[in-house]
Motif scaffolding. Structure first.
Motif, PDB file in Angstrom:
ATOM      1  N   SER A 118       0.831  -1.207   0.000  1.00  0.00           N
ATOM      2  CA  SER A 118       0.000   0.000   0.000  1.00  0.00           C
ATOM      3  C   SER A 118       0.864   1.254   0.000  1.00  0.00           C
ATOM      4  O   SER A 118       0.548   2.242  -0.673  1.00  0.00           O
ATOM      5  CB  SER A 118      -0.929   0.000   1.221  1.00  0.00           C
ATOM      6  OG  SER A 118      -1.846  -1.075   1.159  1.00  0.00           O
ATOM      7  N   ALA A 119       1.961   1.220   0.752  1.00  0.00           N
ATOM      8  CA  ALA A 119       2.875   2.364   0.779  1.00  0.00           C
ATOM      9  C   ALA A 119       3.443   2.626  -0.611  1.00  0.00           C
ATOM     10  O   ALA A 119       3.471   3.769  -1.092  1.00  0.00           O
ATOM     11  CB  ALA A 119       4.001   2.111   1.776  1.00  0.00           C
ATOM     12  N   LEU A 120       3.876   1.566  -1.275  1.00  0.00           N
ATOM     13  CA  LEU A 120       4.449   1.704  -2.613  1.00  0.00           C
ATOM     14  C   LEU A 120       3.403   2.185  -3.617  1.00  0.00           C
ATOM     15  O   LEU A 120       3.705   2.980  -4.515  1.00  0.00           O
ATOM     16  CB  LEU A 120       5.035   0.364  -3.064  1.00  0.00           C
ATOM     17  CG  LEU A 120       5.856   0.379  -4.358  1.00  0.00           C
ATOM     18  CD1 LEU A 120       7.087   1.258  -4.201  1.00  0.00           C
ATOM     19  CD2 LEU A 120       6.270  -1.036  -4.744  1.00  0.00           C
ATOM     20  N   TYR A 121       2.177   1.738  -3.449  1.00  0.00           N
ATOM     21  CA  TYR A 121       1.093   2.151  -4.347  1.00  0.00           C
ATOM     22  C   TYR A 121       0.906   3.669  -4.318  1.00  0.00           C
ATOM     23  O   TYR A 121       0.790   4.317  -5.364  1.00  0.00           O
ATOM     24  CB  TYR A 121      -0.206   1.452  -3.945  1.00  0.00           C
ATOM     25  CG  TYR A 121      -1.445   2.048  -4.572  1.00  0.00           C
ATOM     26  CD1 TYR A 121      -1.754   1.816  -5.911  1.00  0.00           C
ATOM     27  CD2 TYR A 121      -2.300   2.859  -3.825  1.00  0.00           C
ATOM     28  CE1 TYR A 121      -2.885   2.375  -6.487  1.00  0.00           C
ATOM     29  CE2 TYR A 121      -3.435   3.417  -4.395  1.00  0.00           C
ATOM     30  CZ  TYR A 121      -3.722   3.172  -5.725  1.00  0.00           C
ATOM     31  OH  TYR A 121      -4.835   3.729  -6.293  1.00  0.00           O
ATOM     32  N   HIS A 122       0.894   4.242  -3.121  1.00  0.00           N
ATOM     33  CA  HIS A 122       0.656   5.683  -3.003  1.00  0.00           C
ATOM     34  C   HIS A 122       1.838   6.496  -3.527  1.00  0.00           C
ATOM     35  O   HIS A 122       1.643   7.572  -4.109  1.00  0.00           O
ATOM     36  CB  HIS A 122       0.346   6.043  -1.554  1.00  0.00           C
ATOM     37  CG  HIS A 122      -1.032   5.644  -1.135  1.00  0.00           C
ATOM     38  ND1 HIS A 122      -2.152   6.348  -1.494  1.00  0.00           N
ATOM     39  CD2 HIS A 122      -1.479   4.582  -0.408  1.00  0.00           C
ATOM     40  CE1 HIS A 122      -3.233   5.763  -1.004  1.00  0.00           C
ATOM     41  NE2 HIS A 122      -2.849   4.692  -0.347  1.00  0.00           N
ATOM     42  N   VAL A 123       3.048   5.996  -3.357  1.00  0.00           N
ATOM     43  CA  VAL A 123       4.206   6.700  -3.916  1.00  0.00           C
ATOM     44  C   VAL A 123       4.208   6.573  -5.442  1.00  0.00           C
ATOM     45  O   VAL A 123       4.582   7.509  -6.152  1.00  0.00           O
ATOM     46  CB  VAL A 123       5.517   6.152  -3.315  1.00  0.00           C
ATOM     47  CG1 VAL A 123       6.730   6.809  -3.971  1.00  0.00           C
ATOM     48  CG2 VAL A 123       5.551   6.401  -1.808  1.00  0.00           C
ATOM     49  N   THR A 124       3.756   5.432  -5.949  1.00  0.00           N
ATOM     50  CA  THR A 124       3.658   5.244  -7.397  1.00  0.00           C
ATOM     51  C   THR A 124       2.697   6.252  -8.016  1.00  0.00           C
ATOM     52  O   THR A 124       2.939   6.769  -9.116  1.00  0.00           O
ATOM     53  CB  THR A 124       3.197   3.811  -7.722  1.00  0.00           C
ATOM     54  OG1 THR A 124       4.121   2.873  -7.157  1.00  0.00           O
ATOM     55  CG2 THR A 124       3.133   3.588  -9.229  1.00  0.00           C
ATOM     56  N   ILE A 129       2.346  12.081 -11.549  1.00  0.00           N
ATOM     57  CA  ILE A 129       1.884  13.471 -11.603  1.00  0.00           C
ATOM     58  C   ILE A 129       2.663  14.242 -12.670  1.00  0.00           C
ATOM     59  O   ILE A 129       3.891  14.146 -12.753  1.00  0.00           O
ATOM     60  CB  ILE A 129       2.068  14.160 -10.230  1.00  0.00           C
ATOM     61  CG1 ILE A 129       1.223  13.470  -9.159  1.00  0.00           C
ATOM     62  CG2 ILE A 129       1.691  15.634 -10.315  1.00  0.00           C
ATOM     63  CD1 ILE A 129       1.432  14.046  -7.773  1.00  0.00           C
ATOM     64  N   ASP A 130       1.956  15.005 -13.464  1.00  0.00           N
ATOM     65  CA  ASP A 130       2.600  15.868 -14.453  1.00  0.00           C
ATOM     66  C   ASP A 130       3.062  17.165 -13.788  1.00  0.00           C
ATOM     67  O   ASP A 130       2.432  17.654 -12.849  1.00  0.00           O
ATOM     68  CB  ASP A 130       1.629  16.205 -15.589  1.00  0.00           C
ATOM     69  CG  ASP A 130       1.266  14.976 -16.423  1.00  0.00           C
ATOM     70  OD1 ASP A 130       2.137  14.097 -16.576  1.00  0.00           O
ATOM     71  OD2 ASP A 130       0.117  14.904 -16.897  1.00  0.00           O
ATOM     72  N   GLY A 131       4.141  17.721 -14.295  1.00  0.00           N
ATOM     73  CA  GLY A 131       4.586  19.030 -13.830  1.00  0.00           C
ATOM     74  C   GLY A 131       5.396  19.027 -12.554  1.00  0.00           C
ATOM     75  O   GLY A 131       5.557  20.079 -11.924  1.00  0.00           O
ATOM     76  N   LEU A 132       5.913  17.873 -12.142  1.00  0.00           N
ATOM     77  CA  LEU A 132       6.753  17.834 -10.945  1.00  0.00           C
ATOM     78  C   LEU A 132       8.077  18.538 -11.225  1.00  0.00           C
ATOM     79  O   LEU A 132       8.640  18.422 -12.314  1.00  0.00           O
ATOM     80  CB  LEU A 132       7.035  16.385 -10.537  1.00  0.00           C
ATOM     81  CG  LEU A 132       5.852  15.543 -10.038  1.00  0.00           C
ATOM     82  CD1 LEU A 132       6.278  14.092  -9.888  1.00  0.00           C
ATOM     83  CD2 LEU A 132       5.323  16.079  -8.718  1.00  0.00           C
ATOM     84  N   ARG A 143      12.035   7.697  -2.520  1.00  0.00           N
ATOM     85  CA  ARG A 143      11.090   6.964  -1.657  1.00  0.00           C
ATOM     86  C   ARG A 143      10.590   5.708  -2.355  1.00  0.00           C
ATOM     87  O   ARG A 143      10.421   4.660  -1.712  1.00  0.00           O
ATOM     88  CB  ARG A 143       9.915   7.884  -1.310  1.00  0.00           C
ATOM     89  CG  ARG A 143       9.043   7.358  -0.183  1.00  0.00           C
ATOM     90  CD  ARG A 143       9.753   7.474   1.141  1.00  0.00           C
ATOM     91  NE  ARG A 143       8.889   7.079   2.236  1.00  0.00           N
ATOM     92  CZ  ARG A 143       8.960   5.907   2.861  1.00  0.00           C
ATOM     93  NH1 ARG A 143       9.863   5.006   2.507  1.00  0.00           N
ATOM     94  NH2 ARG A 143       8.146   5.624   3.855  1.00  0.00           N
ATOM     95  N   PHE A 144      10.350   5.798  -3.652  1.00  0.00           N
ATOM     96  CA  PHE A 144       9.884   4.646  -4.415  1.00  0.00           C
ATOM     97  C   PHE A 144      10.915   3.515  -4.374  1.00  0.00           C
ATOM     98  O   PHE A 144      10.580   2.359  -4.092  1.00  0.00           O
ATOM     99  CB  PHE A 144       9.606   5.058  -5.863  1.00  0.00           C
ATOM    100  CG  PHE A 144       9.190   3.919  -6.753  1.00  0.00           C
ATOM    101  CD1 PHE A 144       7.873   3.502  -6.795  1.00  0.00           C
ATOM    102  CD2 PHE A 144      10.126   3.262  -7.542  1.00  0.00           C
ATOM    103  CE1 PHE A 144       7.486   2.443  -7.610  1.00  0.00           C
ATOM    104  CE2 PHE A 144       9.754   2.204  -8.355  1.00  0.00           C
ATOM    105  CZ  PHE A 144       8.429   1.790  -8.396  1.00  0.00           C
TER     106      PHE A 144
END
Length: 238
Positions: A118-124, A129-132, A143-144
């Motif tokens: 679940s942690a990896l899912y949210h970092v994925t 995200i565009d525009g980082l 973190r990933f």
């Protein structure tokens, strides 16, 4: 039977609306004033009073997103993680926005609970995200890879016997991943501290200790290597 069906149909909008995000303009005037007073209390660090008012508001309006955010943030600040966790989960359920600090905090909480998938899912999600900017990409990628490594490591655990090395090495924090230098004269290991200076709990730092015939010197942090982020799984070259 018809009455039961009618009742359920009447109840359905209430159930659905309780799961939707609610904004300050969606609540009644009295509740808006209460919300403003709660924020003033938090600003003055009157946490008990402010958090109580916000808790009352999310009880009345379960989808009050911004109130849940304030509750999660301030419970984390007070190190009341169990309470923060409940609001973080609610935010994740009712909000469609991808907020970087929130997702990173949520990933940290999932990791602490051993829910690495679940942690990896949210970092994925953050990676998509565009525009980082460059710094955001760097932190998210770090973190990933960190979570990905831990998933792989936990999937293939080593069969070892753990033995305490004494007060010079062991503390109330977690120590792990020991390694020796080429001359077997220095021990290097990871310590996961209970509280870090970055505001994040549980940051990993590298420590070292000199090895004697039957003892160790008092372990010290390797300040030239440690950063505000996690250091761990070190490699020692000759």
């Amino acid at each position: 039977m018809n009455r039961i069906i009618t009742f359920l149909l009447m109840l359905l909008p209430c159930i659905l609306s309780s799961q939707l995000s609610v904004e300050p303009n969606d609540i009644d005037k009295k509740s808006r004033k209460k919300f403003e007073k709660a924020l003033q209390c938090l600003k003055k660090k009157e946490y008990d009073k402010g958090l109580k008012q916000l808790d009352d508001l999310v009880t009345k309006y379960p989808g009050f997103l911004v109130a849940h955010k304030h509750l999660a943030r301030n419970y984390m600040r007070l190190n009341q993680k169990a309470k923060a966790w409940q609001h973080l989960k609610t935010i994740d359920r009712i909000s469609s926005e991808i907020d970087i600090p929130f997702k990173m905090t949520l990933a940290d909480m999932y990791e602490e609970k051993g829910m690495l998938d679940s942690a990896l899912y949210h970092v994925t999600l953050l990676k998509e995200i565009d525009g980082l900017n460059a710094e955001q990409k760097k932190q998210i990628e770090f973190r990933f890879k960190e979570l990905e490594f831990r998933l792989e490591a936990y999937a293939s655990p080593l069969d070892i016997d753990i033995e305490k090395l004494g007060a010079a090495i062991n503390s109330r924090d977690n120590e792990y991943h020991p390694g020796m230098d080429a001359e077997n004269s220095a021990l290097v290991f990871v310590r996961r501290s209970a509280l870090s200076g970055t505001g994040r709990n549980g940051d990993e730092d590298l420590f070292t200790s000199s090895v004697y015939t039957d003892s160790f010197s008092l372990s010290q942090p390797i300040s030239k290597i440690n950063t505000p982020f996690n250091e761990g799984a070190q490699c020692i070259s000759e």
